[in-house]
Enzyme design. Sequence first.
Site, short mmCIF file in Angstrom:
data_model
loop_
_atom_site.label_atom_id
_atom_site.label_comp_id
_atom_site.label_asym_id
_atom_site.label_seq_id
_atom_site.Cartn_x
_atom_site.Cartn_y
_atom_site.Cartn_z
N TYR A 160 0.83 -1.21 0.00
CA TYR A 160 0.00 0.00 0.00
C TYR A 160 0.86 1.25 0.00
O TYR A 160 0.67 2.17 -0.82
CB TYR A 160 -0.92 0.00 1.23
CG TYR A 160 -1.59 1.33 1.48
CD1 TYR A 160 -2.63 1.78 0.66
CD2 TYR A 160 -1.17 2.16 2.51
CE1 TYR A 160 -3.24 3.01 0.87
CE2 TYR A 160 -1.76 3.39 2.73
CZ TYR A 160 -2.80 3.81 1.91
OH TYR A 160 -3.39 5.03 2.11
P1 NAD Z 1 -12.39 4.91 1.61
O1 NAD Z 1 -12.16 3.48 1.31
O2 NAD Z 1 -13.47 5.28 2.55
O3 NAD Z 1 -12.58 5.74 0.26
C1 NAD Z 1 -12.03 5.34 -0.97
C2 NAD Z 1 -13.16 5.29 -1.99
O4 NAD Z 1 -12.59 4.94 -3.25
C3 NAD Z 1 -14.22 4.21 -1.67
O5 NAD Z 1 -15.50 4.79 -1.63
C4 NAD Z 1 -14.09 3.22 -2.82
O6 NAD Z 1 -15.33 2.65 -3.20
C5 NAD Z 1 -13.49 4.08 -3.92
N1 NAD Z 1 -12.74 3.31 -4.92
C6 NAD Z 1 -11.87 2.29 -4.69
N2 NAD Z 1 -11.39 1.83 -5.86
C7 NAD Z 1 -11.96 2.59 -6.84
C8 NAD Z 1 -11.87 2.59 -8.26
N3 NAD Z 1 -11.09 1.71 -8.90
N4 NAD Z 1 -12.60 3.50 -8.96
C9 NAD Z 1 -13.41 4.38 -8.32
N5 NAD Z 1 -13.55 4.41 -6.97
C10 NAD Z 1 -12.82 3.52 -6.24
O7 NAD Z 1 -10.97 5.47 2.15
P2 NAD Z 1 -10.58 6.84 2.86
O8 NAD Z 1 -10.14 6.52 4.23
O9 NAD Z 1 -11.65 7.85 2.63
O10 NAD Z 1 -9.29 7.23 2.02
C11 NAD Z 1 -9.34 8.13 0.92
C12 NAD Z 1 -7.94 8.28 0.34
O11 NAD Z 1 -7.04 8.78 1.35
C13 NAD Z 1 -7.32 6.96 -0.14
O12 NAD Z 1 -6.55 7.24 -1.30
C14 NAD Z 1 -6.41 6.55 1.01
O13 NAD Z 1 -5.36 5.73 0.56
C15 NAD Z 1 -5.93 7.90 1.49
N6 NAD Z 1 -5.50 7.91 2.89
C16 NAD Z 1 -6.41 7.74 3.89
C17 NAD Z 1 -5.99 7.78 5.21
C18 NAD Z 1 -6.95 7.61 6.36
O14 NAD Z 1 -6.51 7.68 7.52
N7 NAD Z 1 -8.24 7.40 6.12
C19 NAD Z 1 -4.62 7.97 5.52
C20 NAD Z 1 -3.72 8.14 4.47
C21 NAD Z 1 -4.17 8.13 3.15
#
Ligand code: NAD
Length: 335
Positions: A160
């Site tokens: 990841y």
């Molecule tokens: P989340 O899983 O709630 O949101 C991600 C969304 O992307 C989901 O709704 C999913 O259905 C959608 N998705 C996945 N694959 C897809 C595709 N191929 N096409 C279209 N949509 C797709 O996650 P989150 O916690 O809201 O994270 C959002 C972003 O922030 C991500 O890129 C994650 O890696 C990054 N991030 C999050 C955190 C955290 O603490 N939540 C920390 C660091 C980075």
Amino acid sequence: MPKASSTSAPRHVLVTGGAGFIGSHVVDALLGQGRAVTAIDNFDPFYDAGVKRQNLASAAGHPGFRLIEGDVRDAAALAALPDDIDAVVHLAALAGVRPSIARPVEYVDVNVRGTQVLLEWARVRRIPQFVFASSSSVYGVDPDVPWRESDVGLRPISPYAATKVSGELLGHSYSHLSGLRFIALRFFTVYGPRQRPDLAIHRFATLMRRGEPIPVYGDPAATRRDYTYIDDVVSGVVASVDYRASDYEVINLGNASPVSLRELLDALESALHVEGRIEPLPPQPGDVPQTWADVSKAGRLLGYSPSTPLAVGLERFARWLDTHEEASSGAIRQR
Ligand code: NAD
């Protein structure tokens, strides 16, 4: 290549992963500023699609909002997106460190190839502004805290984390070759209402309320993380949409105030008014022992200033959980 409309504030923003935890809050904030928002999300089954639909409940009735159920890897779906989009906030990804160790090929496909397909679409459309969700995990096991964007020699320790480094680098090549402004935001453990059900705070809270043991990997006194409240992160994302001063930046969005896992559990118990029972377990591969953001660059470039103390953020999360627990608990798909 000159930027298409790089001097005026974007008026129509594409939010990928817009139905997710962070994405749905970004959608709400952008709509609140009077911008049009198109969200694209494939409702990936990592957790319950019903939870994601609920995330968009307030946006759904907004006249400036449109939801496309589609995949960022699907060039045909991207080609059908409205012509007047002038900024992208790319949040769609397979998130989570541990599952990436079991499913590395899928993670690379969505997070790296998906980002590449979207960048190419943005280049062809001459979209001037691209904001990318990176992660604190790119720093790996770096004992030199707090972590600064100028730290070089990143050593990610999970697939990841490696996909997020890759996204940052793909973005650099596009900003160099195509005149696309690319801002990579390294989020540090984001929490708050709508938090993903697989993330520690949400999972711990659900188990505490059920009176079930909380699996704690590693020494809770020694593991320290920088937990960042969702509203603070969203303020940084929204400021990045309007950032103009340079063509490529990597910026930490954290809380700059790490706490131990023990302190987190104590604060969560206070917010939920319950006592938790810990089940000590060995550390998990891929987990980093500490995270700590230096946010001075975010302050300088974006006016970012995280203002939500952990106790306040957890209190708000607990009140949200009061009304949403049934919908979101047990929502993680077992693969
Ligand atoms: P989340 O899983 O709630 O949101 C991600 C969304 O992307 C989901 O709704 C999913 O259905 C959608 N998705 C996945 N694959 C897809 C595709 N191929 N096409 C279209 N949509 C797709 O996650 P989150 O916690 O809201 O994270 C959002 C972003 O922030 C991500 O890129 C994650 O890696 C990054 N991030 C999050 C955190 C955290 O603490 N939540 C920390 C660091 C980075």
